[in-house]
Design a protein around this motif. Structure first.
Motif, short mmCIF file in Angstrom:
data_model
loop_
_atom_site.label_atom_id
_atom_site.label_comp_id
_atom_site.label_asym_id
_atom_site.label_seq_id
_atom_site.Cartn_x
_atom_site.Cartn_y
_atom_site.Cartn_z
N VAL A 113 0.86 -1.19 0.00
CA VAL A 113 0.00 0.00 0.00
C VAL A 113 0.90 1.23 0.00
N PHE A 114 0.65 2.16 -0.92
CA PHE A 114 1.41 3.41 -0.93
C PHE A 114 0.62 4.48 -0.18
N ASN A 115 1.34 5.39 0.46
CA ASN A 115 0.74 6.53 1.16
C ASN A 115 -0.35 6.12 2.15
N TYR B 27 -3.74 1.05 -2.85
CA TYR B 27 -3.52 -0.37 -2.58
C TYR B 27 -3.00 -1.02 -3.87
N ALA B 28 -1.68 -1.06 -4.04
CA ALA B 28 -1.09 -1.48 -5.32
C ALA B 28 -1.04 -2.99 -5.50
N LEU B 29 -0.82 -3.75 -4.43
CA LEU B 29 -0.82 -5.22 -4.54
C LEU B 29 -1.66 -5.79 -3.40
N GLY C 71 -1.26 -6.31 -18.15
CA GLY C 71 -2.31 -5.82 -17.26
C GLY C 71 -2.69 -4.41 -17.60
N SER C 72 -3.82 -3.99 -17.08
CA SER C 72 -4.30 -2.64 -17.38
C SER C 72 -3.43 -1.60 -16.65
N ASN C 73 -3.67 -0.34 -16.95
CA ASN C 73 -2.91 0.75 -16.32
C ASN C 73 -3.03 0.69 -14.80
N GLY C 74 -1.89 0.84 -14.14
CA GLY C 74 -1.90 0.88 -12.68
C GLY C 74 -2.25 -0.45 -12.02
N ALA C 75 -2.15 -1.54 -12.77
CA ALA C 75 -2.54 -2.87 -12.24
C ALA C 75 -1.60 -3.37 -11.16
N GLY C 76 -0.35 -2.88 -11.16
CA GLY C 76 0.61 -3.31 -10.15
C GLY C 76 1.80 -4.08 -10.73
N LYS C 77 1.95 -4.05 -12.04
CA LYS C 77 3.03 -4.82 -12.70
C LYS C 77 4.41 -4.35 -12.24
N SER C 78 4.64 -3.03 -12.35
CA SER C 78 5.96 -2.51 -11.96
C SER C 78 6.19 -2.68 -10.47
N THR C 79 5.12 -2.49 -9.69
CA THR C 79 5.27 -2.66 -8.24
C THR C 79 5.69 -4.09 -7.93
N LEU C 80 5.13 -5.05 -8.65
CA LEU C 80 5.48 -6.46 -8.43
C LEU C 80 6.98 -6.68 -8.69
N THR D 29 13.30 -2.91 -4.39
CA THR D 29 13.15 -1.45 -4.46
C THR D 29 12.08 -1.02 -3.46
N TYR D 30 11.01 -1.81 -3.37
CA TYR D 30 10.00 -1.62 -2.33
C TYR D 30 9.95 -2.88 -1.48
N LEU D 31 9.72 -2.69 -0.18
CA LEU D 31 9.49 -3.85 0.68
C LEU D 31 7.98 -4.02 0.83
N THR E 43 5.27 -6.57 -20.33
CA THR E 43 5.17 -6.06 -21.69
C THR E 43 3.77 -5.49 -21.93
N HIS E 44 3.70 -4.54 -22.88
CA HIS E 44 2.39 -4.00 -23.27
C HIS E 44 1.98 -4.57 -24.62
N ASP E 45 2.80 -5.46 -25.15
CA ASP E 45 2.53 -6.06 -26.44
C ASP E 45 1.90 -7.44 -26.20
N ASP F 17 -3.25 2.39 -22.00
CA ASP F 17 -3.01 3.38 -23.05
C ASP F 17 -1.76 3.09 -23.87
N ARG F 18 -0.96 2.13 -23.42
CA ARG F 18 0.24 1.82 -24.20
C ARG F 18 0.14 0.45 -24.88
N VAL F 19 -1.06 -0.16 -24.82
CA VAL F 19 -1.15 -1.54 -25.29
C VAL F 19 -0.87 -1.66 -26.79
N1 LIG Z 1 6.01 5.12 -5.43
C1 LIG Z 1 4.67 5.16 -5.49
N2 LIG Z 1 3.97 6.00 -4.69
C2 LIG Z 1 2.63 6.04 -4.74
N3 LIG Z 1 1.87 5.28 -5.55
C3 LIG Z 1 2.51 4.44 -6.37
C4 LIG Z 1 3.93 4.32 -6.39
N4 LIG Z 1 4.29 3.39 -7.31
C5 LIG Z 1 3.14 2.95 -7.85
N5 LIG Z 1 2.07 3.55 -7.28
C6 LIG Z 1 0.65 3.30 -7.58
O1 LIG Z 1 0.40 1.90 -7.44
C7 LIG Z 1 -0.47 1.43 -8.45
C8 LIG Z 1 0.25 0.36 -9.25
O2 LIG Z 1 1.27 0.98 -10.02
P1 LIG Z 1 2.25 0.21 -10.99
O3 LIG Z 1 3.22 1.22 -11.52
O4 LIG Z 1 2.78 -0.97 -10.31
O5 LIG Z 1 1.26 -0.25 -12.14
P2 LIG Z 1 1.57 -0.83 -13.59
O6 LIG Z 1 0.72 -2.02 -13.75
O7 LIG Z 1 3.02 -1.00 -13.78
O8 LIG Z 1 0.99 0.35 -14.48
P3 LIG Z 1 1.38 0.91 -15.94
O9 LIG Z 1 1.21 -0.19 -16.90
O10 LIG Z 1 0.36 2.00 -16.12
O11 LIG Z 1 2.78 1.41 -15.85
C9 LIG Z 1 -0.85 2.64 -9.29
O12 LIG Z 1 -2.08 3.12 -8.85
C10 LIG Z 1 0.27 3.64 -9.00
O13 LIG Z 1 -0.20 4.95 -9.12
#
Ligand SMILES: Nc1ncnc2c1ncn2[C@@H]1O[C@H](COP(=O)(O)OP(=O)(O)OP(=O)(O)O)[C@@H](O)[C@H]1O
Length: 265
Positions: free
Chosen positions: A10-12, A20-22, A39-48, A55-57, A206-208, A259-261
């Motif tokens: 959870v961020f912030n 709630y990212a994951l 996954g869709s925008n903001g799905a949590g891929k990068s957070t995973l 990078t994040y715990l 990937t977005h492809d 939006d990048r698919v």
């Molecule tokens: N450092 C951070 N601080 C606050 N919120 C964050 C942070 N990193 C990610 N988030 C939020 O967590 C959620 C998941 O983000 P994440 O970047 O993991 O998604 P994603 O699937 O990679 O999205 P995209 O494909 O759009 O890049 C989003 O709502 C994002 O705004």
């Protein structure tokens, strides 16, 4: 090889922009698995990926890599277990250093053995051979500063560096998204070659969607912090891009919004 158990992030927390990212992600990869993540925008891929890299715990849950519990280790403490390539070709290499210095740095990753790069004739010949295997002519440019290379050449070098010493897991974070289509194809070819040769375990965002179904042996789809689809074997083989979008809709209850698919190349 990689085991994520009940990961929450959870961020912030407690603020108006709490996110709630994951939400309880479970994922297990066996040695040699190559998993594509869409996954869709903001799905949590990068957070995973950031949770795997340290990078994040996570706020809750456990991360195990190569049988070791790394949940609370920093990026540096788990560096020898992980290779990572980012979207930005400038991120994985040191611009002002030469190709051979960059490769020597990668050689030292995760090892605490002084600051010397340890460049010698044997190392140089080893690097020349590794670069020649990429097929980009970089073997004759060991002393060129990396800033002189094209984006594709830098990504190829980054791939080589990220896989030096055979990490337990390779993280590919949209690593061809910033390249022109022709260069992206070349980098995908090199990726396959390196992964096959070293029998690496891979997580690739990937977005492809077509690429997601063609690369590796398994595809997971994320939505709103959860893994909603996990495709492998026959089921994946029989899935088309259209089928994937339909499955997403059925599982999530809404359309796939990214939006990048890229639906196809
Ligand atoms: N450092 C951070 N601080 C606050 N919120 C964050 C942070 N990193 C990610 N988030 C939020 O967590 C959620 C998941 O983000 P994440 O970047 O993991 O998604 P994603 O699937 O990679 O999205 P995209 O494909 O759009 O890049 C989003 O709502 C994002 O705004």
């Amino acid at each position: 090889m990689l085991e994520l158990t009940n990961i929450h992030k959870v961020f912030n927390i407690g603020k108006v922009n709490q996110n709630y990212a994951l939400k309880g992600v479970n994922l297990k990869l066996e040695k040699g698995d190559f998993v594509t993540i869409i996954g869709s925008n903001g799905a949590g891929k990068s957070t995973l990926l950031n949770i795997v890299a340290g990078t994040y715990l996570p706020d809750r849950g456990q991360v195990r890599i190569g049988g070791q519990d790394v949940t609370n280790l920093t990026v540096y403490e788990r560096a020898s277990l992980i290779g990572r390539v980012f979207q930005d070709p400038l991120k994985g290499t040191a611009s002002e250093m030469t190709i051979e210095e960059n490769l020597a740095l990668a050689d030292k990753r995760g090892r605490k053995r002084g600051l010397k790069l340890g460049l010698n004739r044997e190392k140089r010949s080893q690097y020349r051979e590794a670069l020649s295997w990429l097929g980009l002519g970089l073997e004759d440019r060991l002393n060129d500063e990396v800033k002189l290379l094209s984006g594709g050449q830098r990504q190829a070098l980054t791939l080589l560096m990220a896989t030096t010493g055979n990490p337990e897991i390779l993280l590919l974070d949209e690593h061809t998204a910033a390249l022109d289509p022709k260069t992206a194809v070349k980098i995908i070819e090199i990726t396959r070659k390196i992964v096959d040769r070293n029998n690496l375990t891979v997580l690739m965002v990937t977005h492809d969607l077509k690429q997601a179904l063609e690369m590796g042996n398994r595809t997971i789809m994320m939505d709103r912090g959860e893994i909603i689809l996990d495709l492998k074997d026959k089921e994946r083989e029989n899935t088309t891009v259209e089928g994937l979008l339909k499955k997403f809709n059925e599982k999530s209850g809404h359309d796939f919004t990214d939006d990048r698919v890229l639906l196809s190349r």
